[in-house]
Design a protein around this motif. Structure first.
Motif, PDB file in Angstrom:
ATOM      1  N   GLU A 192      -1.794  -7.779   8.486  1.00 29.54           N
ATOM      2  CA  GLU A 192      -1.181  -8.811   9.328  1.00 29.54           C
ATOM      3  C   GLU A 192      -0.060  -8.205  10.169  1.00 29.54           C
ATOM      4  O   GLU A 192       0.129  -8.559  11.334  1.00 29.54           O
ATOM      5  CB  GLU A 192      -0.643  -9.937   8.454  1.00 29.54           C
ATOM      6  CG  GLU A 192      -0.045 -11.092   9.242  1.00 29.54           C
ATOM      7  CD  GLU A 192       0.416 -12.236   8.343  1.00 29.54           C
ATOM      8  OE1 GLU A 192       1.215 -13.063   8.823  1.00 29.54           O
ATOM      9  OE2 GLU A 192      -0.017 -12.294   7.174  1.00 29.54           O
ATOM     10  N   LYS A 193       0.665  -7.273   9.576  1.00 31.41           N
ATOM     11  CA  LYS A 193       1.750  -6.602  10.294  1.00 31.41           C
ATOM     12  C   LYS A 193       1.198  -5.639  11.342  1.00 31.41           C
ATOM     13  O   LYS A 193       1.758  -5.507  12.441  1.00 31.41           O
ATOM     14  CB  LYS A 193       2.644  -5.850   9.304  1.00 31.41           C
ATOM     15  CG  LYS A 193       3.835  -5.163   9.957  1.00 31.41           C
ATOM     16  CD  LYS A 193       4.728  -4.497   8.924  1.00 31.41           C
ATOM     17  CE  LYS A 193       5.946  -3.872   9.591  1.00 31.41           C
ATOM     18  NZ  LYS A 193       6.852  -3.217   8.610  1.00 31.41           N
ATOM     19  N   TYR A 194       0.099  -4.943  10.979  1.00 33.13           N
ATOM     20  CA  TYR A 194      -0.533  -3.977  11.882  1.00 33.13           C
ATOM     21  C   TYR A 194      -2.000  -4.359  12.069  1.00 33.13           C
ATOM     22  O   TYR A 194      -2.882  -3.817  11.394  1.00 33.13           O
ATOM     23  CB  TYR A 194      -0.425  -2.559  11.307  1.00 33.13           C
ATOM     24  CG  TYR A 194       0.993  -2.086  11.089  1.00 33.13           C
ATOM     25  CD1 TYR A 194       1.815  -1.764  12.174  1.00 33.13           C
ATOM     26  CD2 TYR A 194       1.520  -1.959   9.804  1.00 33.13           C
ATOM     27  CE1 TYR A 194       3.115  -1.326  11.984  1.00 33.13           C
ATOM     28  CE2 TYR A 194       2.822  -1.514   9.599  1.00 33.13           C
ATOM     29  CZ  TYR A 194       3.611  -1.201  10.697  1.00 33.13           C
ATOM     30  OH  TYR A 194       4.901  -0.769  10.507  1.00 33.13           O
ATOM     31  N   PRO A 195      -2.291  -5.300  12.971  1.00 38.40           N
ATOM     32  CA  PRO A 195      -3.663  -5.805  13.131  1.00 38.40           C
ATOM     33  C   PRO A 195      -4.673  -4.739  13.531  1.00 38.40           C
ATOM     34  O   PRO A 195      -5.877  -4.919  13.309  1.00 38.40           O
ATOM     35  CB  PRO A 195      -3.509  -6.860  14.240  1.00 38.40           C
ATOM     36  CG  PRO A 195      -2.068  -7.240  14.220  1.00 38.40           C
ATOM     37  CD  PRO A 195      -1.333  -6.011  13.834  1.00 38.40           C
ATOM     38  N   ASN A 196      -4.217  -3.643  14.109  1.00 44.89           N
ATOM     39  CA  ASN A 196      -5.132  -2.583  14.536  1.00 44.89           C
ATOM     40  C   ASN A 196      -5.536  -1.652  13.398  1.00 44.89           C
ATOM     41  O   ASN A 196      -6.413  -0.802  13.559  1.00 44.89           O
ATOM     42  CB  ASN A 196      -4.498  -1.754  15.658  1.00 44.89           C
ATOM     43  CG  ASN A 196      -3.227  -1.045  15.206  1.00 44.89           C
ATOM     44  OD1 ASN A 196      -2.313  -1.687  14.679  1.00 44.89           O
ATOM     45  ND2 ASN A 196      -3.155   0.256  15.394  1.00 44.89           N
ATOM     46  N   ILE A 197      -4.893  -1.810  12.238  1.00 44.55           N
ATOM     47  CA  ILE A 197      -5.172  -0.911  11.113  1.00 44.55           C
ATOM     48  C   ILE A 197      -5.875  -1.676   9.995  1.00 44.55           C
ATOM     49  O   ILE A 197      -5.326  -2.635   9.447  1.00 44.55           O
ATOM     50  CB  ILE A 197      -3.872  -0.278  10.560  1.00 44.55           C
ATOM     51  CG1 ILE A 197      -3.118   0.458  11.665  1.00 44.55           C
ATOM     52  CG2 ILE A 197      -4.201   0.674   9.407  1.00 44.55           C
ATOM     53  CD1 ILE A 197      -1.771   1.009  11.225  1.00 44.55           C
ATOM     54  N   LYS A 198      -7.072  -1.245   9.676  1.00 45.75           N
ATOM     55  CA  LYS A 198      -7.791  -1.810   8.544  1.00 45.75           C
ATOM     56  C   LYS A 198      -7.612  -0.874   7.348  1.00 45.75           C
ATOM     57  O   LYS A 198      -7.787   0.335   7.471  1.00 45.75           O
ATOM     58  CB  LYS A 198      -9.282  -1.956   8.857  1.00 45.75           C
ATOM     59  CG  LYS A 198     -10.092  -2.480   7.677  1.00 45.75           C
ATOM     60  CD  LYS A 198     -11.585  -2.531   7.985  1.00 45.75           C
ATOM     61  CE  LYS A 198     -12.373  -3.001   6.763  1.00 45.75           C
ATOM     62  NZ  LYS A 198     -13.837  -3.010   7.021  1.00 45.75           N
ATOM     63  N   VAL A 199      -7.254  -1.431   6.215  1.00 47.20           N
ATOM     64  CA  VAL A 199      -7.095  -0.639   4.997  1.00 47.20           C
ATOM     65  C   VAL A 199      -8.305  -0.883   4.101  1.00 47.20           C
ATOM     66  O   VAL A 199      -8.557  -2.008   3.663  1.00 47.20           O
ATOM     67  CB  VAL A 199      -5.795  -1.000   4.253  1.00 47.20           C
ATOM     68  CG1 VAL A 199      -5.680  -0.179   2.967  1.00 47.20           C
ATOM     69  CG2 VAL A 199      -4.588  -0.758   5.153  1.00 47.20           C
ATOM     70  N   GLU A 200      -9.044   0.183   3.848  1.00 41.15           N
ATOM     71  CA  GLU A 200     -10.219   0.109   2.980  1.00 41.15           C
ATOM     72  C   GLU A 200      -9.785   0.264   1.528  1.00 41.15           C
ATOM     73  O   GLU A 200      -9.201   1.281   1.158  1.00 41.15           O
ATOM     74  CB  GLU A 200     -11.226   1.192   3.350  1.00 41.15           C
ATOM     75  CG  GLU A 200     -12.510   1.145   2.545  1.00 41.15           C
ATOM     76  CD  GLU A 200     -13.471   2.255   2.907  1.00 41.15           C
ATOM     77  OE1 GLU A 200     -14.568   2.299   2.319  1.00 41.15           O
ATOM     78  OE2 GLU A 200     -13.121   3.105   3.771  1.00 41.15           O
ATOM     79  N   ASP A 201     -10.067  -0.749   0.723  1.00 42.77           N
ATOM     80  CA  ASP A 201      -9.620  -0.787  -0.667  1.00 42.77           C
ATOM     81  C   ASP A 201     -10.593  -0.017  -1.553  1.00 42.77           C
ATOM     82  O   ASP A 201     -11.723  -0.439  -1.796  1.00 42.77           O
ATOM     83  CB  ASP A 201      -9.534  -2.246  -1.123  1.00 42.77           C
ATOM     84  CG  ASP A 201      -8.924  -2.409  -2.502  1.00 42.77           C
ATOM     85  OD1 ASP A 201      -8.841  -1.413  -3.238  1.00 42.77           O
ATOM     86  OD2 ASP A 201      -8.533  -3.539  -2.843  1.00 42.77           O
ATOM     87  N   LEU A 202     -10.138   1.143  -2.082  1.00 41.33           N
ATOM     88  CA  LEU A 202     -10.952   1.958  -2.974  1.00 41.33           C
ATOM     89  C   LEU A 202     -10.372   1.959  -4.387  1.00 41.33           C
ATOM     90  O   LEU A 202     -10.555   2.920  -5.138  1.00 41.33           O
ATOM     91  CB  LEU A 202     -11.045   3.401  -2.451  1.00 41.33           C
ATOM     92  CG  LEU A 202     -11.697   3.588  -1.079  1.00 41.33           C
ATOM     93  CD1 LEU A 202     -11.725   5.068  -0.707  1.00 41.33           C
ATOM     94  CD2 LEU A 202     -13.098   3.008  -1.058  1.00 41.33           C
ATOM     95  N   GLY A 203      -9.690   0.890  -4.740  1.00 45.83           N
ATOM     96  CA  GLY A 203      -9.051   0.821  -6.049  1.00 45.83           C
ATOM     97  C   GLY A 203     -10.031   0.757  -7.196  1.00 45.83           C
ATOM     98  O   GLY A 203     -11.158   0.286  -7.058  1.00 45.83           O
TER      99      GLY A 203
END
Length: 493
Positions: free
Chosen positions: A68-79
């Motif tokens: 939400e803070k950085y809409p251009n960055i998607k974080v892929e969850d590999l947890g």
């Protein structure tokens, strides 16, 4: 995931300038601010992968906050849900040139060093004003530098070693609780006094341990010690270690230490249940996670087994020090990431930054409410580590909203308040910060005389002081060998 060429992270020169923020990858497209710190790229569409273990419900919420803070960055969850197979998974990803942009390290630092996985974040770390607001030892001890001038990792999770005192036992047997600012000598006296046969005929023991005085005492006694086995930042000295192991052996032999054999427990108490759960020990030497995982639960309080935390004390001569041993998991940035500045921001937001911690506590409160009706949510593991930032608001929120405080029905508030105010200078266990430490344990300490040093002393009755010089030299040699290997890799590449 990033398809990358062979990782040569440790081939980076150790001394880097702020303009060389990209390491093995491409330069970020961010602007250079007036402070020389590259701003996060808020225009380029990118995906950054994040690998960690546990905390998945909290992390998924943090990922949403970050995106939400950085809409251009998607974080892929590999947890992962647990640590099972974590390092193997990380190694396989590295071998396939798919190393996550941001990842935690499980266990010893040598693992990531040997596999060349890490990116030097020192230019970013040292230019970031927010790094001045972390727990002081992170910077004063240069945690994550591993004896070089480059910062390869930083703490991502923090569990202080803790002495839990059985408050209900002290009160029911008319014994005075020790002062909260106790010394090592006070602790020793109290432990030995709390060995007796109770009015109900039960044998009471001074302590049981998961963490031990063998690890704690060198830091407690020596102001220069900043790690296990008398490590002072450059070398080991086993002098105080020997004193502590001798004390441990004497306490076990003298039955000050509670028995661990289940058959003995069954015979003595009619139950093989853990002695700390039965309430027949005055102190449990443990880690902070045991509070959330066990001692906070109704299954303990309902049977009047009430524990409160004490800091690891220091000797009277070294009482000004507040350094102590803690479990500190570390994380870093991939040597192959194409976006090191943005990867740094993910690591910061998810683990040590005050902004991320503020969000984490908000979500924990929400999940705590949900858990009242959704039994699949186990809140005891969601927020059982302590903040790595030194933000006053974050710590006060943690203290007053998630732990016993003033008005607690069991009268535990004052102990938790004092404890949290005096655990801001943690020191990691050896394998997490000292190159060669794990090799020393595996090849020297654990194989000594075929049974290992601990058994050689405790079970066979030998004097640990006889090994001080031998072990000091062996540990220092392993550290030197590993540092030489690292430096050679840096020169070669």
């Amino acid at each position: 995931m990033i398809k990358a060429k062979k990782l040569i992270c440790l081939g980076l020169t150790v001394v880097m300038t702020a303009s060389l923020l990209t390491g093995c990858g491409k330069k970020s497209e961010g602007r250079v601010s007036t402070t020389g710190f590259v701003d996060v790229d808020t225009e380029t569409e990118m995906t950054l992968s994040y690998c960690y273990w546990q905390d998945r419900k909290i992390v998924s919420e943090l990922i949403n906050d970050f995106q939400e803070k950085y809409p251009n960055i998607k974080v892929e969850d590999l947890g992962q849900d647990s640590t099972d197979g974590y390092n193997e998974n990380l190694t396989n990803l590295s071998a396939a040139m798919n190393l996550p942009d941001v990842f935690w390290l499980l266990g010893e630092c040598d693992f990531a060093i040997e596999n060349g996985m890490l990116y030097d974040m020192s230019p970013m770390w040292e230019a970031d004003e927010d790094t001045k607001n972390v727990l002081s030892t992170v910077n004063s001890l240069k945690l994550g530098y591993f004896g070089t001038e480059a910062k390869w990792t930083t703490p991502v999770k923090y569990f202080p070693d803790t002495i839990f005192a059985n408050k209900a036992l002290f009160e029911s047997t008319n014994h005075k609780m020790p002062e909260k600012d106790w010394t090592w000598e006070d602790m020793k006296k109290s432990i030995e006094e709390m060995c007796f046969i109770n009015n109900d005929g039960k044998r009471i023991y001074g302590y049981n341990d998961y963490r031990t005085i063998v690890t704690w005492y060198p830091v407690a006694a020596d102001a220069d010690c900043v790690g296990e086995f008398g490590w002072d930042g450059t070398a080991f000295d086993f002098k105080y270690w020997a004193d502590a192991l001798k004390q441990q052996a004497d306490w076990i032999k003298g039955e000050v230490h509670a028995p661990t054999d289940t058959a003995i427990l069954e015979e003595m108490y009619g139950s093989s249940e853990w002695v700390a759960s039965q309430g027949v020990v005055a102190y449990q030497f443990d880690s902070w996670w045991t509070w959330n995982n066990l001692f906070s639960r109704e299954e303990y309080t309902s049977k009047n087994v009430i524990y409160v935390p004490y800091i690891i004390p220091h000797t009277a001569e070294n009482q000004k020090s507040e350094k102590f041993i803690a479990t500190m998991d570390f994380g870093g940035i991939s040597a192959a990431t194409k976006h090191p500045r943005e990867a740094y921001e993910v690591l910061k937001f998810m683990t040590w930054g005050a902004e991320g911690w503020t969000k984490k506590l908000e979500h924990f409160k929400e999940l705590e409410e949900q858990a009242k009706t959704d039994k699949t949510i186990d809140v005891t593991t969601l927020c059982n580590n302590l903040p790595l930032c030194n933000d006053e608001t974050v710590w006060n929120t943690y203290k007053t909203e998630f732990l016993p405080s003033e008005g607690d029905e069991f009268g535990r508030g004052e102990w938790f308040s004092y404890y949290l105010d005096h655990i801001k200078e943690p020191i990691p266990y050896g394998g997490q910060q000292i190159p060669g430490f794990t090799s020393f344990l595996q090849e020297n300490y654990d194989k000594y005389s075929e049974v290992g040093v601990y058994s050689w002393v405790v079970d066979q009755g030998n004097d640990p002081h006889d090994l001080v010089d031998e072990l000091t030299n062996a540990a220092n040699q392993k550290n030197k060998e590993r540092l030489d290997e690292i430096n050679q890799m840096l020169i070669t590449n």
